[in-house]
Every structure is written in C-alpha cells, then in structure tokens.
Design an enzyme around this catalytic site. Sequence first.
Site, PDB file in Angstrom:
ATOM      1  N   LYS B  27       0.837  -1.195   0.000  1.00 41.28           N
ATOM      2  CA  LYS B  27       0.000   0.000   0.000  1.00 41.28           C
ATOM      3  C   LYS B  27       0.877   1.252   0.000  1.00 41.28           C
ATOM      4  O   LYS B  27       0.665   2.168  -0.798  1.00 41.28           O
ATOM      5  CB  LYS B  27      -0.918  -0.019   1.224  1.00 41.28           C
ATOM      6  CG  LYS B  27      -1.953   1.108   1.226  1.00 41.28           C
ATOM      7  CD  LYS B  27      -2.546   1.296   2.611  1.00 41.28           C
ATOM      8  CE  LYS B  27      -3.912   0.707   2.844  1.00 41.28           C
ATOM      9  NZ  LYS B  27      -4.963   0.992   1.900  1.00 41.28           N
ATOM     10  N   ARG B  97      -3.381   2.788   8.613  1.00 41.33           N
ATOM     11  CA  ARG B  97      -3.668   1.499   7.958  1.00 41.33           C
ATOM     12  C   ARG B  97      -2.416   0.638   7.887  1.00 41.33           C
ATOM     13  O   ARG B  97      -1.316   1.134   7.747  1.00 41.33           O
ATOM     14  CB  ARG B  97      -4.157   1.734   6.530  1.00 41.33           C
ATOM     15  CG  ARG B  97      -5.544   2.287   6.384  1.00 41.33           C
ATOM     16  CD  ARG B  97      -5.880   2.354   4.892  1.00 41.33           C
ATOM     17  NE  ARG B  97      -7.289   2.622   4.668  1.00 41.33           N
ATOM     18  CZ  ARG B  97      -7.799   3.839   4.478  1.00 41.33           C
ATOM     19  NH1 ARG B  97      -7.009   4.885   4.499  1.00 41.33           N
ATOM     20  NH2 ARG B  97      -9.101   3.984   4.263  1.00 41.33           N
ATOM     21  N   GLY B 106      -8.016  -7.440   4.661  1.00 38.10           N
ATOM     22  CA  GLY B 106      -8.897  -7.599   5.817  1.00 38.10           C
ATOM     23  C   GLY B 106      -8.275  -8.320   6.993  1.00 38.10           C
ATOM     24  O   GLY B 106      -8.928  -8.566   7.995  1.00 38.10           O
ATOM     25  N   MET B 108      -5.511  -7.395   8.805  1.00 40.03           N
ATOM     26  CA  MET B 108      -4.977  -6.548   9.872  1.00 40.03           C
ATOM     27  C   MET B 108      -5.897  -5.360  10.125  1.00 40.03           C
ATOM     28  O   MET B 108      -6.906  -5.188   9.447  1.00 40.03           O
ATOM     29  CB  MET B 108      -3.563  -6.117   9.523  1.00 40.03           C
ATOM     30  CG  MET B 108      -2.560  -7.249   9.768  1.00 40.03           C
ATOM     31  SD  MET B 108      -0.899  -6.783   9.318  1.00 40.03           S
ATOM     32  CE  MET B 108      -1.014  -6.727   7.552  1.00 40.03           C
ATOM     33  N   ARG B 358      -3.833  -1.098  -6.433  1.00 36.22           N
ATOM     34  CA  ARG B 358      -2.995  -2.301  -6.381  1.00 36.22           C
ATOM     35  C   ARG B 358      -3.425  -3.230  -7.509  1.00 36.22           C
ATOM     36  O   ARG B 358      -4.505  -3.056  -8.075  1.00 36.22           O
ATOM     37  CB  ARG B 358      -3.144  -3.000  -5.032  1.00 36.22           C
ATOM     38  CG  ARG B 358      -4.568  -3.415  -4.736  1.00 36.22           C
ATOM     39  CD  ARG B 358      -4.719  -3.989  -3.334  1.00 36.22           C
ATOM     40  NE  ARG B 358      -6.134  -4.176  -3.036  1.00 36.22           N
ATOM     41  CZ  ARG B 358      -6.605  -4.411  -1.830  1.00 36.22           C
ATOM     42  NH1 ARG B 358      -5.804  -4.507  -0.794  1.00 36.22           N
ATOM     43  NH2 ARG B 358      -7.898  -4.583  -1.641  1.00 36.22           N
ATOM     44  N   HIS B 476      -3.812 -46.649  -1.874  1.00 40.69           N
ATOM     45  CA  HIS B 476      -4.604 -47.270  -2.931  1.00 40.69           C
ATOM     46  C   HIS B 476      -5.756 -46.361  -3.349  1.00 40.69           C
ATOM     47  O   HIS B 476      -5.988 -46.104  -4.533  1.00 40.69           O
ATOM     48  CB  HIS B 476      -5.134 -48.620  -2.428  1.00 40.69           C
ATOM     49  CG  HIS B 476      -5.981 -49.340  -3.434  1.00 40.69           C
ATOM     50  ND1 HIS B 476      -7.353 -49.204  -3.463  1.00 40.69           N
ATOM     51  CD2 HIS B 476      -5.655 -50.157  -4.450  1.00 40.69           C
ATOM     52  CE1 HIS B 476      -7.830 -49.936  -4.461  1.00 40.69           C
ATOM     53  NE2 HIS B 476      -6.817 -50.527  -5.072  1.00 40.69           N
ATOM     54  N   SER B 785      15.981 -39.684 -10.982  1.00 38.31           N
ATOM     55  CA  SER B 785      14.690 -39.027 -10.801  1.00 38.31           C
ATOM     56  C   SER B 785      14.452 -38.932  -9.299  1.00 38.31           C
ATOM     57  O   SER B 785      14.350 -39.956  -8.609  1.00 38.31           O
ATOM     58  CB  SER B 785      13.585 -39.840 -11.479  1.00 38.31           C
ATOM     59  OG  SER B 785      12.345 -39.214 -11.254  1.00 38.31           O
ATOM     60  N   CYS B 852       9.999 -36.822  -9.649  1.00 41.11           N
ATOM     61  CA  CYS B 852       8.716 -37.469  -9.903  1.00 41.11           C
ATOM     62  C   CYS B 852       7.878 -37.606  -8.644  1.00 41.11           C
ATOM     63  O   CYS B 852       6.919 -38.349  -8.607  1.00 41.11           O
ATOM     64  CB  CYS B 852       8.915 -38.820 -10.585  1.00 41.11           C
ATOM     65  SG  CYS B 852       9.834 -39.989  -9.592  1.00 41.11           S
ATOM     66  N   TYR B 872      13.885 -32.069 -16.061  1.00 42.05           N
ATOM     67  CA  TYR B 872      12.425 -32.080 -16.133  1.00 42.05           C
ATOM     68  C   TYR B 872      11.813 -32.231 -14.747  1.00 42.05           C
ATOM     69  O   TYR B 872      12.472 -32.651 -13.803  1.00 42.05           O
ATOM     70  CB  TYR B 872      11.929 -33.211 -17.051  1.00 42.05           C
ATOM     71  CG  TYR B 872      12.195 -34.600 -16.528  1.00 42.05           C
ATOM     72  CD1 TYR B 872      11.305 -35.224 -15.633  1.00 42.05           C
ATOM     73  CD2 TYR B 872      13.320 -35.305 -16.915  1.00 42.05           C
ATOM     74  CE1 TYR B 872      11.556 -36.499 -15.153  1.00 42.05           C
ATOM     75  CE2 TYR B 872      13.580 -36.573 -16.439  1.00 42.05           C
ATOM     76  CZ  TYR B 872      12.688 -37.173 -15.554  1.00 42.05           C
ATOM     77  OH  TYR B 872      12.929 -38.417 -15.068  1.00 42.05           O
TER      78      TYR B 872
END
Lengths: 978, 978
Positions: B27, B97, B106, B108, B358, B476, B785, B852, B872
């Site tokens: 802000k 503020r 909202g 604080m 903002r 499972h 991996s 993975c 990857y």
Amino acid sequence: MAYKYVYSFGGGKTDGHGGLRELLGGKGANLAEMAKLGLPVPAGFTITTEVCTAYYKNELVFPSSLKKEVKLALARVEKVMGCHFGDPKNPLLVSCRSGARISMPGMMDTVLNIGLNDETVKGLIAKTNNPRFAYDSYRRFISMYGDVVLGVAAESEKAKSPYEHIIDQLKENKGYESDTDLDADDLKELVRSFKSLIKKTLGVPFPEDPQDQLWGAIAAVFNSWTIERAKAYRQQYGIPEDWGTAVNVQAMVFGNKGQTSATGVAFSRDPSTGENYFYGEYLTNAQGEDVVAGVRTPRPINRSKDLPDGVDTTLEEEFPVAYNELNFIRNRLENHYRDMQDIEFTIEEGKLWMLQCRNGKRTAKAALKIAVDLVKEKKLDQEDAILRVEPEQLNQLFFPVFNEDDLKYKNRKIIAKGLPASPGTCFGKVVFSASEAETQSDEGVILVRLETSPEDIKGMFAAKGILTARGGMTSHAAVVARGIGRTCVAGANITVDYDRGFFKTAKGEIIKAGDFISLDGTKGEVILGAFHSTKLGLTDDYHVFMKWVDKARTLRVRTNADTPQDAKAARIRGAEGIGLCRTEHMFFQSDRIDHIRAMILASDAKGRKKALNSLLPMQRDDFYQIFKAMDGYPVTIRTLDPPLHEFLPKTEKEITALAKKFSLSLEAVNDRISTLHEQNPMLGLRGCRLGIIYPEITRMQAAAIFEAVVKAVEEGYKVAPEIMIPLVGHEKEFVLQKSIVDEVAQEVLSKIKAKVKYLVGTMIELPRACLEADKIANAKADFFSFGTNDLTQTTYGLSRDDAGTFLHYYLERGIWEKDPFVSIDQQGMGQLIEIGVEKGRSVNKKLKIGICGEHGGEPNSVAFCFKHDFDYVSCSPHRVPLARLAAAQAAIIANKAPQEAKKAVKIDEPKAKASPKTKAAPKAKPAAKAKAKIGRRATKRPKAVSTVNPAALKAVEKILNAQKLTKKKNPKGPNHDD
Amino acid sequence: MAYKYVYSFGGGKTDGHGGLRELLGGKGANLAEMAKLGLPVPAGFTITTEVCTAYYKNELVFPSSLKKEVKLALARVEKVMGCHFGDPKNPLLVSCRSGARISMPGMMDTVLNIGLNDETVKGLIAKTNNPRFAYDSYRRFISMYGDVVLGVAAESEKAKSPYEHIIDQLKENKGYESDTDLDADDLKELVRSFKSLIKKTLGVPFPEDPQDQLWGAIAAVFNSWTIERAKAYRQQYGIPEDWGTAVNVQAMVFGNKGQTSATGVAFSRDPSTGENYFYGEYLTNAQGEDVVAGVRTPRPINRSKDLPDGVDTTLEEEFPVAYNELNFIRNRLENHYRDMQDIEFTIEEGKLWMLQCRNGKRTAKAALKIAVDLVKEKKLDQEDAILRVEPEQLNQLFFPVFNEDDLKYKNRKIIAKGLPASPGTCFGKVVFSASEAETQSDEGVILVRLETSPEDIKGMFAAKGILTARGGMTSHAAVVARGIGRTCVAGANITVDYDRGFFKTAKGEIIKAGDFISLDGTKGEVILGAFHSTKLGLTDDYHVFMKWVDKARTLRVRTNADTPQDAKAARIRGAEGIGLCRTEHMFFQSDRIDHIRAMILASDAKGRKKALNSLLPMQRDDFYQIFKAMDGYPVTIRTLDPPLHEFLPKTEKEITALAKKFSLSLEAVNDRISTLHEQNPMLGLRGCRLGIIYPEITRMQAAAIFEAVVKAVEEGYKVAPEIMIPLVGHEKEFVLQKSIVDEVAQEVLSKIKAKVKYLVGTMIELPRACLEADKIANAKADFFSFGTNDLTQTTYGLSRDDAGTFLHYYLERGIWEKDPFVSIDQQGMGQLIEIGVEKGRSVNKKLKIGICGEHGGEPNSVAFCFKHDFDYVSCSPHRVPLARLAAAQAAIIANKAPQEAKKAVKIDEPKAKASPKTKAAPKAKPAAKAKAKIGRRATKRPKAVSTVNPAALKAVEKILNAQKLTKKKNPKGPNHDD
C-alpha cells in the site's frame, strides 16, 4: 617398465621384509622377515598380492612379465638349495601356499611336493636312499594336486576322498592296520592307481612336467581366493575382496624322511591360558598335514606339563639339538615380534627348518595374560599391549558361552537365526505363554512368542531365555531381556502357532511345546537340543589391563541404562556415565503400565495430567536411584520416545480386560487403539512429536528428573543430569521442548540453595537433523547424541524390525559389506554424521557430542567416533569394556600414525606410483581419483602396526584417512566432561 | 546515526516509490508511486516494515528516533493539507492502515478519523458547516478505535458489537428504520454512550489527546501483524513472519460529507471475466467501509453493463467531472503498472481523491484474458504477461469447484479434513461398502472406507467420490481415484464403524449411511450436506497463453501416469513424456490382482515365474498403449515398488475367499500373510529390494517393456523407454538390477533391426542415495529421478500416511512453515537434493535429472528444480499445465534477475548497510552471517518485479539466491531430451 612381482627369500639374500604384508601377504612377509633374521628358512619366493588383483581384473590371465620373474627366482632357490627343479638326479621339490594380508586359516589351497614325476622320484630315491619316503611323497603329491588343482576330489566336504578309498582298498587287500604298514611298493602302487583314477576321471593324464605342475598350483592357489568358504570367511571378518592373496613357492623340506625327521607346530606361550612356557606338538617321520589332520596323535614338545597317557617321549628328548635351536628361535621371534608366536617347523634328518611363524590365535583369557606378562617382562610397552587384544574377545569373559570344542556343539543343528538381542547362552523347554513359563520355570524354559508385551514380564523373568518371531534389537523383548539379564534371540525366522502349540522353522521343522532348544543370544542362533554353557569370568590380568586401557584412551565411554540395576551393572564394567536412559522402559513394568495406559486412554489434557501425576513419583524414584548409582557421572535422560500404541495391549482378550479395568466401553478402547494405529510407527507420532502435542508428558518427566535431582543433592550426592530431546528434525521442535524443561527446572531447583548444572540437548537421529545441525546448535542445544539406530533406518529407508527378510541375502551377495545396524555405514551415513558434527561445532566449538545407538559398542564404529572428535560413546552395559578397549586402540593408533606413516613412505611410496592398480584406472574421474587417493594412503601404512590384531589393523587404515588428528581431552574423574 | 523510518508522500514531495515494497509495504509503495505520478493522493507518510521488525524484536518498544520522524512527517501533512492535527478550529484527521509487502486483505487492523475529540469535532463542524457529518465521523471513530485499539469489541466474530447494540437501542427508542434517520444530536448522543461504555468497561476514559490516539492506532496496527487470522493467512500463503507490515498514516478525506461526496471501489477491467471495461461500485455520502460492509447496496460506476434492478444512476452521471478524471487515472495506472488495477477512491465535495491502487485479484479465466489482452494491446510483452498469472489458479479450469460466492457455501460446515488426494468437488449419499456403492450408484454416492483395497475397485468406479480414514496421497484409494477421475479425500480424521453403519468426526458427530456429504478433493475438505459444483472449462485465451508459456520455459514437464488413459489425459494437458509410470498400479486392476497374488503365494521361483508369465502379456499391452499415446516422448517406467503384502487381502472373509480360489489351506495363506507382515512397510522389503530378492519380477517387467517396444516400433511408432529402478541406496543394487534389464533388452531387441535407444536410471529417494550419488552415477545410471515423496519421509522420519495426526498442529504452531509433502523443504531436504545433483553430475555432466514426487507440480518446488538445473519435472496429469507455467516463470525471472538486480543495487544498497537488522545481529556466528547474507540479497530484489504476482515474487527471491544462473536447453519436439 617391468613391475616387481616376485620377492625371493632365504639363503642370505632376501628381497622383502615383515613390513610388506600388503604386498607379500602375512606368510610371505613373515618368511622374508625370518630369513632376514637369519633363521633357517627353506629358500623360496613370494608372488605378490598385486598379481592376484591383476589376475582377477584381467580375466584370470597373469601379467606377462611374471613367467620370467618366477624363472629367475626359481633359479635362485635351486642355487641356494643345491638341487634343480625337474632334475631326475637331484630334484628340487617345492610347496605352493596362499598367504593373504590377514591369516585366513585353512580357507585357501596348498600344494606340496611339486616337481615329482616318474623321473624325479628316482632322483629322490637315489639322493635319500629311501624309496619308501620318495613314493610316500609322490603319492601324497598326486592326491593333493589331483584334489586341489585338478578337482578330482571327494563329493562333499564330509565324504571320504577317492584317494582314501583306494588306500583303504589296498590296506584291506593286504590286511594292513595302519598307513605305516604300507611299504615302498605299496606306495608306488598307490601312485599308479591315483594317476589312473585321474586320467579316467578327466580324460587326460596327470601332468608330468614340473613346470606345468608349478603353474597349475600357482593358478589353483590364486583361484582359491574366491571359493565360497574363503568369501564367507572374508565377509565374516570384514576383509575386502580386493586385497587378494600372495602365493608362496618354497623349497620342500621333509619331516617324513624316517626317524631322524619330524614336523610340528608350537606356540611361544600357551594359547589357551597364556602361561609362559613353550607349548607345542610334533610327530616323528611325518609331514605337516599329518599333525593338523589328527590321524596320528601328536606328542608334546617338552614336559612343561604332564604328558598325556600313552605318550612317553618329547621333542626335547628325541631331538635335543633341534629342540634347543627351536627354543632359542622361539625367544628370538617373541622378542622380535613382541607377541606370542605360532610356529611351524620341520626337522629333516636332524636339521631344523622354520616353515612359518605368525602371531598366535588365543583365547580372551590368554590374550589378557600374554599382554600383561609381556609388559611385565618389559618386552612390550602398555600401548602396544593394548593393541594386542581384540575388543570383541572381551565378551567371552562376561557371558556364558557354549563349549566351542565340543564335537556335539560343532555339529549342532541351527534351526533358526535371529537378532542377537541379549547376549549369553542357555537351553530349556519350549513354552508359548508367560503363564506356562511361570508354572514350569523349575524345569528351565525358553519362552517363545511372536513378540512380547508388558503382560509377559513375569514370564520373561521366569524363563531362561526368550525367542521371538518379530521385533528388532529395540523391541520390547530385546529391551526387557537385556535389562533383566535373560538371553534373547529376537526376530527369528520362525512362524509361531499358539493355538496348536508349536513353532515352525523356515525349513518346515515343527518344534513343539516341551521340546528342548538352546539359544545363543550373542550370535542370534536357535539350536535344536540342550547344550550346556560355561562362563569364563574375570581375571586379575583383566583388571590390570583395563587400567592401562583407561589411561590410554581419550574418548569417554558411557552406557545405555534404563533402570538403577542397569546403571549399577554398567558402573562395575567401567561406564563413566549414562549416555541414554530410555524413560519409557520404566513404563513397561507391571506397576506402571496401567498409569501410562490411563494417560493414553484419557480423553483430555486433564485426564492425562492425572495419570501422569501417578507416574511422576515412580519415575522420580528411578531417576534418584540412577543418580545415586552414577554419583557425579553424567546421566542422560531421554524424554518419552516410542509411539503410544506400543503401550497398549494387542489381543482381544487383553483389550477386553483393559476396558473392564478402566470401566470403559470396549468400543471406546478400540476407538482409541484404532486412532493410534499407524502404518509406519517408526515414522509416526513419536519422539519429541509426542512432547510437542502433549506437553504435559515432557513437563511430568522434567519434574520427575529435577525432583530426583533435588532429593539426591539434599542427600549429598553429586548429580549431572543431561536431558535429551529425541527425534528432533527442526530447531523449533527443540526450542519448544527445551523451554518446558527449563521452566520446570527453574520451578523445582529454586527450592534448593545448591546450584545444579544441567544440560539440555538432542538426539541427532534424522537426516534432517544432521543437515540442519547448525540451526539446532544455535537453538542452544548443549549436546548432540547421535542416535545411529534411527539414523541408519532413515538414511537407508530400512526398518530394523523388518530388514531380517533380506538383510542376510544382501550380506551374502556382498551388496552390503557389513550389517549397517551393527557397524556404522561410514561411507554413506558417515557423511551425514560428519555434516552434523561440522555444522554443530561451527556454531558451538564446545558442543558435547556422543553416540547412543547400538553402534556405540562396536569397535570400528568407536574408531569412527574417535576420528570425528566425539566426546563419548554410549553402549549396552555388557559392551562397555570392549568400547573402552576400542577407544584406547583408536587413540594409540592415532598417536602412532603420523610418525609411522612418515617412516613407511620411504619404503613404499615409489612402488605405489608404479603399481598396476594405478595404471588400471586411467580415467581421472572424481570417483576414480578418490580411489587412487585411498590406495596411496593404504601404502603408507606403518610397518610396526603390521603385527597387531586384524581389527586394529583395519582401524589403522581408517585412522590414517582421518584428515585431522586433533587433540583429545583426558577422561579423568566424574562430573561433566567439558 | 539515525535510520530513515518514515517516508512522506503527497503534495509534490514524495520520499518513496513503487520499488520500495519491502520497506513501505504494498500500500505504502503504491501510494508513493501514485503521488509520484502526480495523482490526487491525500498527503501522508509510511512507517517502514523495519520498524515492525524492530518493534517485535525489542519487546514491543519502538525505535527511539521514530517519534521525532513522525512528528516531522505529520507537520508536512499539515502543511500540504492546510490544517492541523488537534487544532480545535481547523483540525487534520488521519487514517492509520496496515500495509504488508503482499496484500493481506482484511487481515490486519485499520483506524479512521484519528484526531477527533470533543474540541476538534467543533472545528470540523465549523469548517464543514455540517454537524451531522462531524458527529457521524466522531461516533465512527470512537467505535472503531474502541474496538481495534482498546479491545472493547464483540464477544465473537459473528456476534453484534456493543456499539451496534447501542445504536439499535437508540433507533428502537426513536422508532427509526435506518441509520440515515439518525440526526446530528442522535449521533452526538451515540458519542457520549460509546465513551461511557468504554470507560465502564476499561475503567479509564477514552483518550482525548490526538497524539495519544495516533500512537495507540500505530501500535494497534503493528500489533495486528501477529493476531491469529493474520498468522493463519500468512501460513496459508507462505508469507514469512519476519517480513512485518508497514503502517500508513494519511490525511482523511470524506465521502460522507453529503450528496456532493461519494466513495467507491473500481477495477480497471472486470475481475470475473477479464473484459476490458471500467468496472466498479460506489456509494454517495458514505465512507469506504460502507461499500465493503454491504449495508447499503452500491451502484455501478457506469452503464457498461445493464444496471441492476432498482438502480437508476451511475457515478458517470452523478459526478461526471470526477468520473472522467477517475477514468483517465484508470488508464494512466494500467499503463504504468501494466496490469489490471484495483482502485479505491473518494469524492469529497466534488473533488476526487485516490486512496489506494494495487494489482486486482481475479479469477483464473479473467487472469488469462487480461494477460492475453494486455499483450494484444501492446501494453505488456509475453514474458511479463506470464508472470501475471498464478500457477495454482489454473486448477480452477480443469476440475469442478463449489461456488465460492454462494452464501450457503461460505457458511459450510467442514466436518473433517484430510489429504487432497484427488481433485474436484462432488456430493452424494454416504455408503460404507463397495457393493452398496454399486447398487446405489444411481442416487450418487460417496464411498467411505477405512482404506480401500483392490476388492473395492468396482465400487470406486460407481461412486462419485471416495473418503478414507487412513492412507496418504499414494494410498490405494488416492492412486485409483486419481486414475479413474474420482474426487477423493484420504486419511481424514474420522473413525469408521462398518458394523453400525456410521462414521464419527473428531468432534463426535455421527454421519450415518444415507446422509449427504460433499467432498472437496482439491482442498481435502469433508462438508456436511449437498453442494453443487460448476466447471469453468478452457478458453481460447488459455491456449494462446500456454503457447507463450511453452516458448518461455526451458524445464521440461512430464507426467506421472500409470495407465494408457492417464497418459492420454496428460498429453492433452501438454505433458512431454512420462516421468513415472508405477507399474504396480496396473496390478490393482481386478483381472490382474489374481496373478500377482498367485505370484506372492507361490512357494518357489518356478511358481512365481508361472504367475509372472500370466501378467507379462497384460503389462506388455499396457506399455504398448502408453508408448503409442506418448509417441516418441520419453516414457519412464519404474519397476515394482510396493511391498508385496499391499496386494494381499486384509479381512478374514477376503482371505478365506482367496484361499479357496487358489485351493490353498487357510493356514498356508495366513502363514504367507504373516511372513510378509511388516512393522514399517515403508522401510521394508520393497523397491529394488524386491527385484533383487526376486529377480524374476524385474526380468518379467523388463521383458514386457521391451516386447512392447518391439511391437510399437514394428508399427512405426517412435519409442523412448527409460527404465527406472526404485529405492536404490547402494550402487550395487543398481548394478544388479541394471544388468537384468540390459540382458533382457539384448535378448528382446535383437529381434528387430531398428536400433532402440533406452535408458536405465534410478529413483533417488533415500538420503543414502543422495550421499552416494557419485557412485550410483558411476555405475552407469543414465538418469536420476528424485522421488521426493519418499525422500521427504526418510529425511524427516515421517510417514506421509501417519503424519495426519500432528501435521496440522505443526503447521498451526509454525513449527513447519509449509507441509513438506506439498512443497519441497528447500532448507533441509534441499541440501540432500543439492548433494545428489552435484555428486551425480560430477561423474556425468550429462546426467539427466528429474523429479517425480508429488512436488513436481508445486510452483515453488518447480522453481527449486529449475534452480538446480533439473532437466524435467513430472507431476500428476492435472498439474501439468501449472507446472508448465511455473517452469516458464522460473526461467523468465532467472533471465531478468541479473540486470534487474544490478539496477536495484544503486537504489537500495546504502540502506541495506545501515538497516537495523544488520545492527540487531552483532555476533558474527555462521548462522547469523547467513541471515545477513540473505538480507543483503533480498534488498537487491529488482524493482520491476514488484508488480508481479506473489508466487512469482517469492520465486524471485529464491532465484536470486541461485549461485549459478546457467544455460538451459530448449525443449522442442519429442524424443530424448539430451
């Protein structure tokens, strides 16, 4: 450029020496050393271990230059011995023997009398004028060569060899009673029969060319490096595969040339008792194998002890000149090696020949006596004496053992293997319930259970031993058994059928209730039948020796003790504090289990606190007793660690009883059990996680500790409590738990005037704790104690309780060199420990560091801890003495290492550069580089150390790798050691 | 030396700018930026976040020089606004503020109208000639201050405040219907009543001194940084505690000065749809809180869309001059920030004031449209557009979601929480068995089980959602649900009672069979009652945007897919290969489970091979289908991983059925189950250990893979198989398994002419594997991996399946900042990954490295993988798009970082040196040093990035820490990416 692959010895010119054990093997190095000392060693040469390595790397092909070197060396032997290999008139015969760096007795192959054939045997007859001797040698050679080199052998190890069958047949035909009845013609006949057997079996004739014979024998000995029994032996003793064996080719001398010849084995002191007299046995007119084989009963070499029945003469009387020379040599060798020697000798037509000498194997009792006596005789200083004793041997002194010499025991049937959960040996009748154990305890029973629970405690007391199908070294059964001094084999590969009253082995054998079995809790063996045990006990030598040990070591040795009884037992064995007191083990006792269960079943914090309040005075009293027992030595108390469900009953019957006792509905109890159920309890709600979720538990335990402190201090005892938070993975966990401990300490200790110093530290038992050790140290941890049991589990992803199904397989296949739960995995997990130590000390140089896993009592692991500058190790009470010894050895070796290494460099470094190993790894990849580095270090091994025991020898290698051989504090007196 | 703690803005002289978000908060930075742009911002000043940090470090005491700086800044405001704080004649009123780096809407506290008291209110009346307005402001001020600063507030969040009670009472007494009926005297009366309430409650009067009021408000706002809801919010969004908030003190302007005043909120584009028109709402004669509070219905600012019923005017019509200025500012701001703006404004007696701007929050659909449109409008380049969209938002496009705006949903009752095991939302009737699920599927059912087993598959198909009490993300239930596209919440904190047909929540609520519940599988919520879902679907913007994303990113994105269906679904979402195919998941299907069970129950290798032979063709066909679906993209197939007992039934009934099916005795089956039982299956006989003990399993799987390869290649498909060995801890394990794969490959592939390149690599999922990665790479592993699920479990010693009992607690208490199973623990476990990557690549520079674990689809973890030069990431099919986006953002940020950092240094570096943080850590311990280092880096954060989304912002911070910002390959087209 040609490497030197062959080292000659004997006849005044010897290439090698005793310091080249790595290259020449133990036997070769000792032969060279004896030759250098001027002792009468038959000339010969050693083919180095590097040839073995190259041979295996190069698909069983020898280095090209070897042939030439062997030829030259053989020519030297011929010159010294005045005869020629293959000469029909004046033949030289040679033996071919293995020789690894560390003796592997009987594991590898040997061939004697090489060089005999139908021509040279005639020369031998002419030379000795003794046809019987010549043909006896010849037939021995053929059968041995046929067996070892050509593989024409008995079908199994226990079966008679085909050669013995032929001999038996001949003796039967001739009506002979003994082998000595066989005359020269009979022996010649045997030669023919043996040869025809071999030709028939193999389709090719027995090799007549002495050169072929020699190379066949050399290859056979190298090949025997990798036969099954040799591999198994190396695995058991942790000898690396790539060390290889050397091969010793040596001129034959003959103890079987008639009544002026003999052969024998002697020890410079008695290997059973350690007494200082010349001990040995010999046979007249025999070869060495006869003494070992036990076919004829050998005679003592002198009358130092009473002669056995039926024996009426000794070597001293029969061969006084040779005996005197031998006795002289005995002293010469002992003074030279400064250790008890195992000597092989032969007298050939009155002349003494030394065939071998090495450090003699001995019992624990003898080891201690010899070490102490050698120091008294000023042959050895205390430090070297300490290096002479194997730590593991000390175990023999404290627990019953089965009689290893008993033939029945040797042939014992091991029906199952499990974890050596509590040491000692025993036998008894099988029972399957605690109540039966109680009612039948007079008969001596073994309690067999799937796993034990707190309900079984009385039965466990009543039993002589405990056998379980499930659970690891820290299972209920194991912990309680060690605590109450019962032998225990845990997690054995059996299936238990309570309903039908039997257990079944992996092979399907059924053992019923009432059957006798024996347990070896030191080895983890379950044996069919009843075997009696003996206990050696402590000698004066032990006490003298351990005093030296304590003087030499710098690493402190504490114990893992959970009860005042444990604590006292450990103090007697020299523990300098408690490194781990598992408070939960106190809960397993029958008067407490109800309270802990009440706490678990409570529906809120208020209910939990009430139950905890009932436990508090019991824990307080335990701690008070422990503080008293340890008067001033530090006592490390770990807050509650195991998952709560471990305290709950498992069977429906027990659960119903519990519900009734607490006036709860069965549903409510089952609900709670179901809620607490975990798929992987090892990785669940346990350790400090409990104390964080239920802070009232930590609060109660802290209160019990500090109230006990107050009581002990008021009574004038010194106390040094160290509170240990388990399973910390994040520094915030430690902060939260420490704040509770500090708060309670302030409350309770404010009541007394005396200032009590206490420490709060943590177990380092998770990989994350090692990686974040700096943060944990920064959170004001006073000490780290590496919990290597759990750290091994998480580093390997391996549950100790479950590893049994494949761990054996992994060890047999050589996937793992050692059981990582027994000896610290220095290569893998060692890195985590190193990270933990470094990061911890980077924040707090004075951070006290210890280990409290089972590894704390294992010699290699103790050496590892020393290397990494630990302050203490902590182990089971019964392993305290051996940890003390291992710690002393590590310190001594580290002290010796720098100067010894310096000396060694001069001798070995040039060779290391030219070694085929270095050449065989041309790619300078990082891993390869690292290997090369290790190789270089290994060659720097100090000379003097080559005469110490194998475990110490291995330790040297490790210590030499240490990058920092830094200062160590002196462990004197009680109280905090920082 | 004095620090600068206060930054002024407005009135032509502004200290800060938009780049100082860290110091001034979002802000404050935006107000400064707006002021610098010359927009009509009420003058004010910002107290920096450093003050917040110092305030908390220094036990809630402000730095001593702050008072003086505030005084000077306030004087500047007075000068600009032409009035004086506390001046009874011409009073200045201010607001106070919060303003954190990242908006925490909202969360604080805020206090308005500071400076009013019984004197200044008179000045306000005189100045405005509007007593009603003045007393309205005054009573608002007292109630707000009383609530926020003095703590005289409602008893609970939902209860009415005591001030509202007083108002209601007054209105009732006077017979008023609305607040607007209150006249000046009424409001004055309220002021009195409020003050007396406060005095009565607190015992002290309401502070009249404006300076006291101001400092009370400043402290209250700083204090609100650590109130519960703010902490919870930070935790959810991963905002560090030590960032702190800034406080903005600003001159009040009033939208409630009568019909010439108004206040409103606007977005530069529609935040729901992204459409490019000026969207907003306003209220005449009101303060900002009225718009938000929803007491009066606001009106649209223009007629771009149809007006709602009952609304007949707009801001454009009512305040045409101010509207035009606002519309001009809208464009000015969007051009400046190059993003959709959320604007707060007030019109005071016709004059427009900008209170805040903002970046506006928006839906996924709007986010994509705005990003694409801004690029089309040439306001943004593609790279910056990519940084504008939060990866997690993309999830909204693929799965049903509950309507967040529905009031009923907002007030939903969450009866249990569990793991978000399979995404999407649904509702249905509770059933407790698979058979009931099948028979009642028409009605729409939720299958509730303790855990599921292969027997339940048909029922899982029939159900709309699955809820289990046990099991983790890889249980499972979770695996199958994801595979078949059913919503699933696993491991919820409920107890299931099958017998009595209900489940019980942690609070004891009973949910019976037939009751309606709703599941949110994306969040892991179980909700009472039936809630309908909607699905957004994909837009054209999505496709355009993702094309840019793929162009920008360098990290490849693969998927974890176990079946051909999975593979196809993932391809559609842009997966460039399969990173993990869990072959065992194929076994769970009902036509296969019997064969795997036959294998497990076989008594020898022969029996196992027979059963495996039946499985082979099924696996082969699956692999063939997968190869086809992935035509040419790499397919990583992992050999069998889970412990065998996972495939066996658990209930007695099922076991009996199994025994019957296989014509085995119940005893034999139970024996086998008992033998396979493990205490900690996660650490037991699984992974490559299975393939080593039962090589025939690996052999079968390799045969199935390569036979599928042959079939696919013969049909003209490209294939790139990568065989992955799980749970390797020692290089020898890998060597053994690789040799089987290579052997089978040679056998099978020799049948075709085409050369097929295949890789053999390993999961790195154990700490030991990371530590010994060089040895494993040296054993010819083609790829690593990282299996971060298991690696997290072992690094933390934490079972994912069991963590549920305390994980929430740990997160709530802030012991862990994030769930380590969701986002990679970069600090702890990250070290192991780093070691693994470094050691692996030290041996093989080209070693292909991927991930993975579930983390592969989490944006922060994706950034981590990018930073460590992974090739990857692989994740669940549904997370592929967001992994692609996260990968693109990481690459863009890394590209920007160096030059941006350079720019930033000039502005910030001098301040960093003088920052109180540096001063507050005087001891140069290593950990403190590291912190200081991070602090330094943080100040170098580039200016431009301050306008991107929060996730990207955090990513910058991490990327800037990267030591090597090295090259990345371009991911084009299929086939092996090395």
